[in-house]
Design a protein around this motif. Sequence first.
Motif, PDB file in Angstrom:
ATOM      1  N   UNK A  89      39.649 -34.276 -45.084  1.00 51.22           N
ATOM      2  CA  UNK A  89      40.135 -34.501 -46.452  1.00 51.22           C
ATOM      3  C   UNK A  89      39.058 -35.223 -47.257  1.00 51.22           C
ATOM      4  N   UNK A  90      38.976 -34.930 -48.565  1.00 54.17           N
ATOM      5  CA  UNK A  90      38.003 -35.627 -49.412  1.00 54.17           C
ATOM      6  C   UNK A  90      38.352 -37.114 -49.544  1.00 54.17           C
ATOM      7  N   UNK A  91      39.652 -37.410 -49.607  1.00 57.36           N
ATOM      8  CA  UNK A  91      40.052 -38.809 -49.766  1.00 57.36           C
ATOM      9  C   UNK A  91      39.623 -39.611 -48.535  1.00 57.36           C
ATOM     10  N   UNK A  92      38.850 -40.645 -48.762  1.00 57.12           N
ATOM     11  CA  UNK A  92      38.414 -41.507 -47.687  1.00 57.12           C
ATOM     12  C   UNK A  92      37.277 -40.966 -46.841  1.00 57.12           C
ATOM     13  N   UNK A  93      36.676 -39.845 -47.257  1.00 52.81           N
ATOM     14  CA  UNK A  93      35.647 -39.219 -46.422  1.00 52.81           C
ATOM     15  C   UNK A  93      34.386 -40.074 -46.325  1.00 52.81           C
ATOM     16  N   UNK A  94      34.084 -40.851 -47.357  1.00 52.76           N
ATOM     17  CA  UNK A  94      32.864 -41.666 -47.331  1.00 52.76           C
ATOM     18  C   UNK A  94      32.818 -42.605 -46.139  1.00 52.76           C
ATOM     19  N   UNK A  95      33.931 -43.292 -45.895  1.00 57.69           N
ATOM     20  CA  UNK A  95      33.974 -44.226 -44.760  1.00 57.69           C
ATOM     21  C   UNK A  95      33.850 -43.490 -43.438  1.00 57.69           C
ATOM     22  N   UNK A 134      28.127 -25.422 -18.316  1.00 61.18           N
ATOM     23  CA  UNK A 134      29.180 -25.466 -19.332  1.00 61.18           C
ATOM     24  C   UNK A 134      28.554 -25.395 -20.712  1.00 61.18           C
ATOM     25  N   UNK A 135      29.245 -24.774 -21.671  1.00 63.48           N
ATOM     26  CA  UNK A 135      28.696 -24.702 -23.031  1.00 63.48           C
ATOM     27  C   UNK A 135      28.639 -26.077 -23.672  1.00 63.48           C
ATOM     28  N   UNK A 136      27.680 -26.247 -24.544  1.00 60.00           N
ATOM     29  CA  UNK A 136      27.524 -27.495 -25.286  1.00 60.00           C
ATOM     30  C   UNK A 136      28.492 -27.506 -26.461  1.00 60.00           C
ATOM     31  N   UNK A 137      29.303 -28.541 -26.554  1.00 57.87           N
ATOM     32  CA  UNK A 137      30.247 -28.641 -27.666  1.00 57.87           C
ATOM     33  C   UNK A 137      29.539 -29.211 -28.881  1.00 57.87           C
ATOM     34  N   UNK A 138      29.547 -28.458 -29.968  1.00 56.18           N
ATOM     35  CA  UNK A 138      28.939 -28.869 -31.228  1.00 56.18           C
ATOM     36  C   UNK A 138      30.040 -28.920 -32.280  1.00 56.18           C
ATOM     37  N   UNK A 139      30.125 -30.043 -32.974  1.00 56.25           N
ATOM     38  CA  UNK A 139      31.216 -30.261 -33.930  1.00 56.25           C
ATOM     39  C   UNK A 139      30.712 -30.157 -35.369  1.00 56.25           C
ATOM     40  N   UNK A 140      31.386 -29.332 -36.133  1.00 56.67           N
ATOM     41  CA  UNK A 140      31.071 -29.106 -37.550  1.00 56.67           C
ATOM     42  C   UNK A 140      32.229 -29.611 -38.391  1.00 56.67           C
ATOM     43  N   UNK A 141      31.939 -30.565 -39.285  1.00 50.81           N
ATOM     44  CA  UNK A 141      32.948 -31.048 -40.228  1.00 50.81           C
ATOM     45  C   UNK A 141      32.825 -30.266 -41.534  1.00 50.81           C
ATOM     46  N   UNK A 191      36.996 -25.845 -48.765  1.00 56.10           N
ATOM     47  CA  UNK A 191      35.657 -25.284 -48.954  1.00 56.10           C
ATOM     48  C   UNK A 191      35.536 -23.869 -48.418  1.00 56.10           C
ATOM     49  N   UNK A 192      36.243 -23.576 -47.339  1.00 62.28           N
ATOM     50  CA  UNK A 192      36.192 -22.239 -46.743  1.00 62.28           C
ATOM     51  C   UNK A 192      37.585 -21.880 -46.233  1.00 62.28           C
ATOM     52  N   UNK A 193      37.929 -20.617 -46.305  1.00 69.80           N
ATOM     53  CA  UNK A 193      39.246 -20.172 -45.854  1.00 69.80           C
ATOM     54  C   UNK A 193      39.318 -20.166 -44.332  1.00 69.80           C
ATOM     55  N   UNK A 194      40.548 -20.169 -43.811  1.00 68.28           N
ATOM     56  CA  UNK A 194      40.741 -20.069 -42.368  1.00 68.28           C
ATOM     57  C   UNK A 194      40.124 -18.778 -41.835  1.00 68.28           C
ATOM     58  N   UNK A 195      40.241 -17.713 -42.626  1.00 70.10           N
ATOM     59  CA  UNK A 195      39.692 -16.424 -42.208  1.00 70.10           C
ATOM     60  C   UNK A 195      38.175 -16.504 -42.064  1.00 70.10           C
ATOM     61  N   UNK A 196      37.509 -17.123 -43.060  1.00 69.14           N
ATOM     62  CA  UNK A 196      36.051 -17.264 -42.981  1.00 69.14           C
ATOM     63  C   UNK A 196      35.657 -18.098 -41.765  1.00 69.14           C
TER      64      UNK A 196
END
Length: 419
Positions: free
Chosen positions: A68-74, A28-35, A40-45
């Motif tokens: 979202x930027x709000x609350x991202x630090x936590x 099975x492929x390895x799931x890699x998550x990118x936040x 910052x980038x369009x849906x198309x990109x």
Amino acid sequence: MRFLAVCTALAASAALTGCGQSGGADAAPTRVTLWLMKGSASDDFIGKFSADFEKEHPGIDLQVRIQEWKGIGDKVNDVLAGKSKEGADVIEVGNTQVAQYVETGGVSELTLEGLREWGSSDWLKGLSEPGTVEGAQYGVPWYAANRVVIYNKELFANAGIKTPPKNRQEWLANTQKLDKGEQQGIYLAGQNWYVLAGFIWDEGGELAVENSGEWSGALDDEKSVAGMEFYKQLQVLGHGPKDADEETPPQSDVFARGQVAQIIAPPGQAAQIEAANPALKGKLGFFPIPGKTSEKAGAVFTGGSDLIIPDKTRHRGQAVDVISALVSEKWQTELARTMSYVPNKTSLAHVVEGNEGAAAMAPGAAQGRATPNSARWAEVEAKNPIKPYMTAVLTGQDPRTASKTAAAAITKLLKQPAN
């Protein structure tokens, strides 16, 4: 879920942590998550990048999660501490946030990869320097954006100004010509401290300096004071408030009334101006903030994003692959052209030629800087003694006295213990 099932079947083996990295055709492929951060980038990109990446890396299932930027630090700190239910393998963070996250702990060092694979010697300093802590690279530059001068071409032409200024003296002379009657040569709010920072850096001054691991405010240095004195010369050539920043009122709204010749802002504000006053469509131009001489543009605060990898990721190798793709020439070019950003390398500045706003950013980005790389700098921005200092000077107080007060306030904030 397929990946988890395969790993469960292998749970008795010592190879658990390597599951999915080098399996056979049926693995099975390895799931890699990118936040990525919202906007910052369009849906198309994102769609194009994800499809291309998975095609080039058939063993990886790339999941992009928009934050979202709000609350991202936590949320980021929870990932770094291993407390997040979501988890992430690569995280986009603001370029000036890296030092805070490194101090908190849990950010993976990327010095080796940066020096070997990503062409770090060519990175924009405004992105790379805040990504470096005590000589080690933790944040990988992704994209940059900075301020330029947005100007009204019609008002310039009416004043007989045929070309944008190349240095400060030309800029002041042109702005004086443009400042007449109800027309403002420039709208510059009294507390636009990001703009002030560029003038200070041009003079060789600093907002704060580090000595043997201790940070202290530096606004009282003569070079820093000289930057404030130039700000005062420029600010008086308009009717900007001396006791408010560029969002009070929003400077784009003021410019949209049609009687302001210039503002200093990210080029994206041109769209807001044209939306507020469609009559200005086609009349807006852009040029880099002029430097002290014509040889190079003025220094600017570089905003933008870096990419980090949490220490606790189980897929560090694949996370490195994701970053390698995002910072490659192909996808740097696509992102810059799609979003009107400046790429992360000076050698790629040419890819935004033809986009007037982005092209005007590039020379400034090459001279760009970030705020002091202290984990406490967020406290300075929150309480911000720079703003009242600027108002004090603009309303006639002695610059040297006011600067000492501000420098002392910054020093006190930078010496506060971590929460």
